[in-house]
Design a protein around this motif. Structure first.
Motif, PDB file in Angstrom:
ATOM      1  N   ALA A   1       0.831  -1.200   0.000  1.00 53.86           N
ATOM      2  CA  ALA A   1       0.000   0.000   0.000  1.00 53.86           C
ATOM      3  C   ALA A   1       0.867   1.253   0.000  1.00 53.86           C
ATOM      4  O   ALA A   1       0.582   2.239  -0.701  1.00 53.86           O
ATOM      5  N   ASP A   2       1.949   1.225   0.782  1.00 55.73           N
ATOM      6  CA  ASP A   2       2.863   2.363   0.823  1.00 55.73           C
ATOM      7  C   ASP A   2       3.595   2.503  -0.506  1.00 55.73           C
ATOM      8  O   ASP A   2       3.795   3.619  -0.999  1.00 55.73           O
ATOM      9  N   LEU A   3       3.979   1.395  -1.116  1.00 56.66           N
ATOM     10  CA  LEU A   3       4.684   1.444  -2.403  1.00 56.66           C
ATOM     11  C   LEU A   3       3.810   2.055  -3.490  1.00 56.66           C
ATOM     12  O   LEU A   3       4.308   2.772  -4.370  1.00 56.66           O
ATOM     13  N   ALA A   4       2.508   1.805  -3.435  1.00 53.58           N
ATOM     14  CA  ALA A   4       1.594   2.405  -4.406  1.00 53.58           C
ATOM     15  C   ALA A   4       1.585   3.927  -4.251  1.00 53.58           C
ATOM     16  O   ALA A   4       1.579   4.676  -5.245  1.00 53.58           O
TER      17      ALA A   4
ATOM     18  N   ILE B   1       4.040   5.698  -3.054  1.00 56.24           N
ATOM     19  CA  ILE B   1       5.362   6.169  -3.490  1.00 56.24           C
ATOM     20  C   ILE B   1       5.409   6.293  -5.014  1.00 56.24           C
ATOM     21  O   ILE B   1       5.921   7.277  -5.555  1.00 56.24           O
ATOM     22  N   ARG B   2       4.890   5.287  -5.717  1.00 56.08           N
ATOM     23  CA  ARG B   2       4.865   5.353  -7.185  1.00 56.08           C
ATOM     24  C   ARG B   2       4.055   6.565  -7.659  1.00 56.08           C
ATOM     25  O   ARG B   2       4.417   7.226  -8.632  1.00 56.08           O
ATOM     26  N   ALA B   3       2.962   6.848  -6.974  1.00 58.76           N
ATOM     27  CA  ALA B   3       2.096   7.955  -7.391  1.00 58.76           C
ATOM     28  C   ALA B   3       2.775   9.313  -7.233  1.00 58.76           C
ATOM     29  O   ALA B   3       2.634  10.189  -8.092  1.00 58.76           O
ATOM     30  N   ARG B   4       3.508   9.510  -6.135  1.00 56.70           N
ATOM     31  CA  ARG B   4       4.111  10.835  -5.911  1.00 56.70           C
ATOM     32  C   ARG B   4       5.557  10.911  -6.393  1.00 56.70           C
ATOM     33  O   ARG B   4       6.099  11.996  -6.558  1.00 56.70           O
ATOM     34  N   GLY B   5       6.213   9.744  -6.586  1.00 58.72           N
ATOM     35  CA  GLY B   5       7.561   9.738  -7.151  1.00 58.72           C
ATOM     36  C   GLY B   5       8.700   9.667  -6.160  1.00 58.72           C
ATOM     37  O   GLY B   5       9.860   9.602  -6.549  1.00 58.72           O
ATOM     38  N   TYR B   6       8.415   9.643  -4.869  1.00 58.67           N
ATOM     39  CA  TYR B   6       9.465   9.562  -3.863  1.00 58.67           C
ATOM     40  C   TYR B   6       8.918   8.918  -2.598  1.00 58.67           C
ATOM     41  O   TYR B   6       7.703   8.814  -2.401  1.00 58.67           O
ATOM     42  N   ALA B   7       9.846   8.496  -1.728  1.00 55.13           N
ATOM     43  CA  ALA B   7       9.485   7.745  -0.519  1.00 55.13           C
ATOM     44  C   ALA B   7       9.907   8.504   0.728  1.00 55.13           C
ATOM     45  O   ALA B   7      10.822   9.332   0.698  1.00 55.13           O
ATOM     46  N   PHE B   8       9.243   8.167   1.828  1.00 55.70           N
ATOM     47  CA  PHE B   8       9.628   8.678   3.144  1.00 55.70           C
ATOM     48  C   PHE B   8      10.047   7.520   4.043  1.00 55.70           C
ATOM     49  O   PHE B   8       9.532   6.406   3.926  1.00 55.70           O
ATOM     50  N   ASP B   9      10.965   7.808   4.932  1.00 56.99           N
ATOM     51  CA  ASP B   9      11.204   6.964   6.106  1.00 56.99           C
ATOM     52  C   ASP B   9      10.855   7.838   7.298  1.00 56.99           C
ATOM     53  O   ASP B   9      11.601   8.753   7.644  1.00 56.99           O
ATOM     54  N   ASP B  10       9.700   7.563   7.877  1.00 57.80           N
ATOM     55  CA  ASP B  10       9.200   8.375   8.996  1.00 57.80           C
ATOM     56  C   ASP B  10       9.463   7.623  10.302  1.00 57.80           C
ATOM     57  O   ASP B  10       8.563   7.045  10.889  1.00 57.80           O
ATOM     58  N   GLU B  11      10.729   7.606  10.707  1.00 64.18           N
ATOM     59  CA  GLU B  11      11.175   6.887  11.906  1.00 64.18           C
ATOM     60  C   GLU B  11      10.824   5.389  11.821  1.00 64.18           C
ATOM     61  O   GLU B  11      10.489   4.765  12.820  1.00 64.18           O
ATOM     62  N   GLU B  12      10.933   4.809  10.645  1.00 67.83           N
ATOM     63  CA  GLU B  12      10.566   3.407  10.455  1.00 67.83           C
ATOM     64  C   GLU B  12      11.721   2.446  10.731  1.00 67.83           C
ATOM     65  O   GLU B  12      11.502   1.279  11.066  1.00 67.83           O
ATOM     66  N   HIS B  13      12.949   2.928  10.564  1.00 66.80           N
ATOM     67  CA  HIS B  13      14.117   2.073  10.811  1.00 66.80           C
ATOM     68  C   HIS B  13      14.820   2.424  12.109  1.00 66.80           C
ATOM     69  O   HIS B  13      15.232   1.541  12.860  1.00 66.80           O
ATOM     70  N   GLU B  14      14.952   3.712  12.366  1.00 67.60           N
ATOM     71  CA  GLU B  14      15.617   4.170  13.587  1.00 67.60           C
ATOM     72  C   GLU B  14      14.804   5.295  14.212  1.00 67.60           C
ATOM     73  O   GLU B  14      14.380   6.219  13.509  1.00 67.60           O
ATOM     74  N   PRO B  15      14.583   5.262  15.519  1.00 65.30           N
ATOM     75  CA  PRO B  15      13.844   6.339  16.187  1.00 65.30           C
ATOM     76  C   PRO B  15      14.541   7.689  15.984  1.00 65.30           C
ATOM     77  O   PRO B  15      15.765   7.795  16.096  1.00 65.30           O
ATOM     78  N   GLY B  16      13.754   8.696  15.667  1.00 66.09           N
ATOM     79  CA  GLY B  16      14.307  10.037  15.517  1.00 66.09           C
ATOM     80  C   GLY B  16      14.942  10.320  14.177  1.00 66.09           C
ATOM     81  O   GLY B  16      15.391  11.437  13.927  1.00 66.09           O
ATOM     82  N   ILE B  17      15.003   9.329  13.270  1.00 66.41           N
ATOM     83  CA  ILE B  17      15.634   9.496  11.958  1.00 66.41           C
ATOM     84  C   ILE B  17      14.552   9.497  10.883  1.00 66.41           C
ATOM     85  O   ILE B  17      13.736   8.572  10.809  1.00 66.41           O
TER      86      ILE B  17
END
Length: 270
Positions: A185-188, A190-206
């Motif tokens: 769902a997130d990849l869809a 991302i394809r629509a807007r052309g870029y991705a976010f990492d909203d503290e998904e891998h490391e807290p505060g990053i």
């Protein structure tokens, strides 16, 4: 099968075992003793010793008799540099990465896909550096990093399904997407807007914004990201940088296509 080696033979045989040992030595990120490798490996003592001896004699490993430890050898280093020059985006992208880092003052990452995971191939630290997981040469998860999701989002259906099957969906933070359904769902988006976010998904505060690096035909070459902290920026502030990040990604792709860049395999890796 040799009586000293009860482990089942793999299709790639001795070469595959030797590569496993090279990976083990490299993963320690420091000189490692035989006893440490023996404790961590699946091979019997005699088999491990024989493989280490062969790799050392061929210059793929070096052995320090004083410390009784093994480390990557100079032949392996030469091969790595050759592979880096020929198949990595880093040499092609360097001036663009330098320029973007100078403009934004935040951490800039360059990454490629390796068997469905993220391989960081270059990095520029922020003016005020922040300690984080990523370093050039490190492998990271694709399902919860901006660069990983930016690349996954633009894979063809077959390679995408293969890459998704390789994700652990480990929960690193409360924001991590932990299922293929949620990630798709997130990849869809991302394809629509052309870029991705990492909203503290891998490391807290990053947090980060990442753009795919695509050929004119839409093939994924890699991804580029600008990474900051929640203390310095927020997602809307990162999104304001999107035009510059997308422009830099496009410039890297244009330069890469002027080289004889190696085709990705069907799994979405190099």
């Amino acid at each position: 099968m040799n009586a000293e080696d009860p482990a089942p033979q793999r299709a790639d045989g001795t070469v595959g075992k030797a590569l496993e040992v090279l990976d083990m030595v490299a993963d320690f990120e420091r000189p490692v003793r035989f006893s440490e490798l023996l404790a961590a490996e699946r091979f019997p003592k005699a088999t491990l010793f024989r493989l280490l001896q062969t790799l050392t004699s061929q210059g793929m490993l070096s052995y320090d008799p004083d410390r009784q430890s093994y480390a990557p050898g100079m032949r392996l280093v030469r091969l790595a540099h050759s592979a880096w020059r020929q198949s990595s985006l880093a040499p092609i992208a360097r001036p663009h990465v330098d320029r973007l880092a100078a403009q934004v003052g935040e951490t800039v990452h360059l990454a490629q896909l390796d068997n469905g995971q993220v391989l960081y191939v270059d990095k520029r630290n922020a003016r005020q550096p922040v300690e984080m997981f990523s370093q050039a040469g490190k492998i990271g998860p694709a399902h919860c990093t901006g660069v990983g999701k930016a690349m996954l989002a633009f894979l063809e259906p077959g390679p995408l399904e293969d890459a998704l099957a390789r994700q652990s969906f480990h929960r690193f933070t409360d924001h991590t997407l932990t299922s293929a359904k949620a990630l798709k769902a997130d990849l869809a988006r991302i394809r629509a807007r052309g870029y991705a976010f990492d909203d503290e998904e891998h490391e807290p505060g990053i947090i980060c914004l990442a753009a795919p690096i695509l050929t004119r035909a839409g093939r994924v070459l890699g991804a580029l990201s600008v990474t900051s902290t929640t203390e310095r920026m927020n997602i809307p502030a990162l999104e304001a940088l999107a035009p510059g990040i997308l422009q830099t990604a496009a410039a890297i792709a244009a330069d890469a296509e002027s080289w004889r860049f190696p085709e990705q395999d069907k799994r979405g890796g190099r």
